[in-house]
Design a protein around this motif. Sequence first.
Motif, PDB file in Angstrom:
ATOM      1  N   UNK A  31      -1.000  32.212   1.660  1.00 47.66           N
ATOM      2  CA  UNK A  31      -0.905  32.592   0.252  1.00 47.66           C
ATOM      3  C   UNK A  31      -0.659  31.382  -0.647  1.00 47.66           C
ATOM      4  N   UNK A  32      -0.367  30.245  -0.052  1.00 42.10           N
ATOM      5  CA  UNK A  32      -0.188  29.005  -0.795  1.00 42.10           C
ATOM      6  C   UNK A  32      -0.400  27.844   0.161  1.00 42.10           C
ATOM      7  N   UNK A  33      -0.597  26.673  -0.401  1.00 42.40           N
ATOM      8  CA  UNK A  33      -0.776  25.477   0.421  1.00 42.40           C
ATOM      9  C   UNK A  33       0.058  24.343  -0.145  1.00 42.40           C
ATOM     10  N   UNK A  34       0.218  23.313   0.654  1.00 42.00           N
ATOM     11  CA  UNK A  34       0.970  22.131   0.243  1.00 42.00           C
ATOM     12  C   UNK A  34       0.029  20.939   0.183  1.00 42.00           C
ATOM     13  N   UNK A  35       0.304  20.026  -0.742  1.00 42.18           N
ATOM     14  CA  UNK A  35      -0.439  18.767  -0.861  1.00 42.18           C
ATOM     15  C   UNK A  35       0.541  17.620  -0.630  1.00 42.18           C
ATOM     16  N   UNK A  36       0.226  16.773   0.351  1.00 44.29           N
ATOM     17  CA  UNK A  36       1.049  15.615   0.662  1.00 44.29           C
ATOM     18  C   UNK A  36       0.160  14.380   0.668  1.00 44.29           C
ATOM     19  N   UNK A  37       0.706  13.272   0.158  1.00 39.98           N
ATOM     20  CA  UNK A  37      -0.119  12.070   0.096  1.00 39.98           C
ATOM     21  C   UNK A  37       0.646  10.789   0.345  1.00 39.98           C
ATOM     22  N   UNK A  38      -0.112   9.755   0.728  1.00 44.56           N
ATOM     23  CA  UNK A  38       0.392   8.411   0.958  1.00 44.56           C
ATOM     24  C   UNK A  38      -0.592   7.468   0.277  1.00 44.56           C
ATOM     25  N   UNK A  39      -0.147   6.805  -0.806  1.00 45.41           N
ATOM     26  CA  UNK A  39      -1.087   6.077  -1.651  1.00 45.41           C
ATOM     27  C   UNK A  39      -0.641   4.628  -1.862  1.00 45.41           C
ATOM     28  N   UNK A  40      -1.654   3.739  -1.841  1.00 38.14           N
ATOM     29  CA  UNK A  40      -1.412   2.347  -2.209  1.00 38.14           C
ATOM     30  C   UNK A  40      -1.237   2.262  -3.722  1.00 38.14           C
ATOM     31  N   UNK A  41      -0.500   1.255  -4.173  1.00 38.53           N
ATOM     32  CA  UNK A  41      -0.242   1.147  -5.596  1.00 38.53           C
ATOM     33  C   UNK A  41       0.004  -0.311  -5.989  1.00 38.53           C
ATOM     34  N   UNK A  42      -0.105  -0.558  -7.265  1.00 35.42           N
ATOM     35  CA  UNK A  42       0.269  -1.833  -7.859  1.00 35.42           C
ATOM     36  C   UNK A  42       1.136  -1.528  -9.072  1.00 35.42           C
ATOM     37  N   UNK A  43       2.147  -2.363  -9.281  1.00 41.46           N
ATOM     38  CA  UNK A  43       3.020  -2.131 -10.429  1.00 41.46           C
ATOM     39  C   UNK A  43       3.651  -3.451 -10.877  1.00 41.46           C
ATOM     40  N   UNK A  44       3.668  -3.683 -12.165  1.00 41.15           N
ATOM     41  CA  UNK A  44       4.379  -4.816 -12.754  1.00 41.15           C
ATOM     42  C   UNK A  44       5.238  -4.303 -13.898  1.00 41.15           C
ATOM     43  N   UNK A  45       6.336  -4.953 -14.130  1.00 42.44           N
ATOM     44  CA  UNK A  45       7.247  -4.516 -15.183  1.00 42.44           C
ATOM     45  C   UNK A  45       7.666  -5.712 -16.028  1.00 42.44           C
ATOM     46  N   UNK A  46       7.843  -5.524 -17.321  1.00 39.08           N
ATOM     47  CA  UNK A  46       8.348  -6.547 -18.232  1.00 39.08           C
ATOM     48  C   UNK A  46       9.579  -5.987 -18.931  1.00 39.08           C
ATOM     49  N   UNK A  47      10.554  -6.901 -19.186  1.00 36.26           N
ATOM     50  CA  UNK A  47      11.828  -6.475 -19.744  1.00 36.26           C
ATOM     51  C   UNK A  47      12.145  -7.280 -21.004  1.00 36.26           C
ATOM     52  N   UNK A  48      13.042  -6.768 -21.822  1.00 39.78           N
ATOM     53  CA  UNK A  48      13.458  -7.507 -23.009  1.00 39.78           C
ATOM     54  C   UNK A  48      14.104  -8.833 -22.624  1.00 39.78           C
ATOM     55  N   UNK A  49      14.942  -8.777 -21.612  1.00 36.29           N
ATOM     56  CA  UNK A  49      15.559  -9.988 -21.085  1.00 36.29           C
ATOM     57  C   UNK A  49      16.076  -9.693 -19.685  1.00 36.29           C
TER      58      UNK A  49
END
Length: 421
Positions: free
Chosen positions: A340-358
């Motif tokens: 009556x329902x299903x589940x979705x599971x994943x494993x994904x590559x990613x890229x991320x960069x962050x910049x800060x005020x200081x």
Amino acid sequence: MPCPSKGSTKTFIYRSPLNAENVLSIGTHSVDVTLTDSAGHQASAAWFFTVGIKPVSSPLVSADAKNISSFTVNVSSLFPDSPFNGLLLVNVFENQKGDRSFEYVLFKGDKVQNPYFKTSSLFLLQNSITKSAIGRDLLIIFPKTRFAFLGNIINFSYSYSGVGTIIRTHWNISDIQGNLVTSEETNVSWELKSYTMAGIFLTVSMPNPDDPEGDPIIETVSSAKHLSNIEIITTLTDRDFVLTRNGTGTINISGERLVLGSRKDLIEGDIINIGDQGRLSVVRSRWKIVAGDTQPKIENPLATETRLLFSTTGYVEMVHDIFLVLNWEDERYTSDVPPTESALYGNFAHKATASFDKMPTGIIWGTARNIKFQRIDLEIKGEKRAVTSQVGSYCVINPPIILARSQLFSESKPLMANALF
């Protein structure tokens, strides 16, 4: 009975109160009555009569009749020596002329629920109780089972071993969803969609013992059967994913597989008692991957709590895979329980960069610092987002990144990345 009154004759009619205390047992009874009027004149009469010993013509319940009384008695009141354990509901009807008719509803056990036999004939009632006491019900509805699975085709039929010849058969089968079938056939097929009530009504012709050459006695007998569907409850953690740098990942998955009512876990290989005669065999109860673009290992497919071990990136759609067999005496019913329902599971590559005020000076070790960010640039599955807004402890990804969609339930929510924590 006739009663003299100054040269004329009047008729005296006595009717006992309509209650359980005045029910006459099956057998022969005697009556001895003497009436005395105000002048001292007397009229006496004595006679014998039988109750339920032979078939007699019973008046039908007319359209204008009203139920004037209903009461319940123990079957032992009618059959003092019978081993039959049950209750009898007596319904009394009276029409505008004052004519009365009776309906007898028989129940097994000590509860007035699920009537198993109904008739207006005391003779057939006596016949039914006598046969039931030796294990041979007068009117039996098949199948024997009181449970089955949704989608099972139920073949209703009956067996009648009473006196007389069946001249008409009528089925009335319905369920709580409003489905209804009426039929004059001996056998009726029915798809079980919900809790079902099946009633069989037989018109029976019997020779009149007082007038063998005359018109036969026509009576009706009926019985009812209730059929419940075995309800299976499943739950699961339906959406989850991890982000990976090296292509591997692990997700904890959990859920439930239960029989509603008994709250018994569906453990593969187990046998669960259903009702008084049912044996539910759990042939298959496990996790199953039904779609996706990778094949992670299910650490323990039979366990309701286990882990998905990804060796490559991608997603999977998963369901509970359940196959059950119900055996009820010599009857067998099966169900490949649809999810009556299903589940979705994943494993994904990613890229991320962050910049800060200081950036704070010094090394952060063994403690935590709150740092106000300016922007996070995120990429998952080729989808890029610039995250700049923060709500409380998380950062909103707007619009969300859609990672996977269900192939079984297209209208269900997708697996998506909509926030960073």
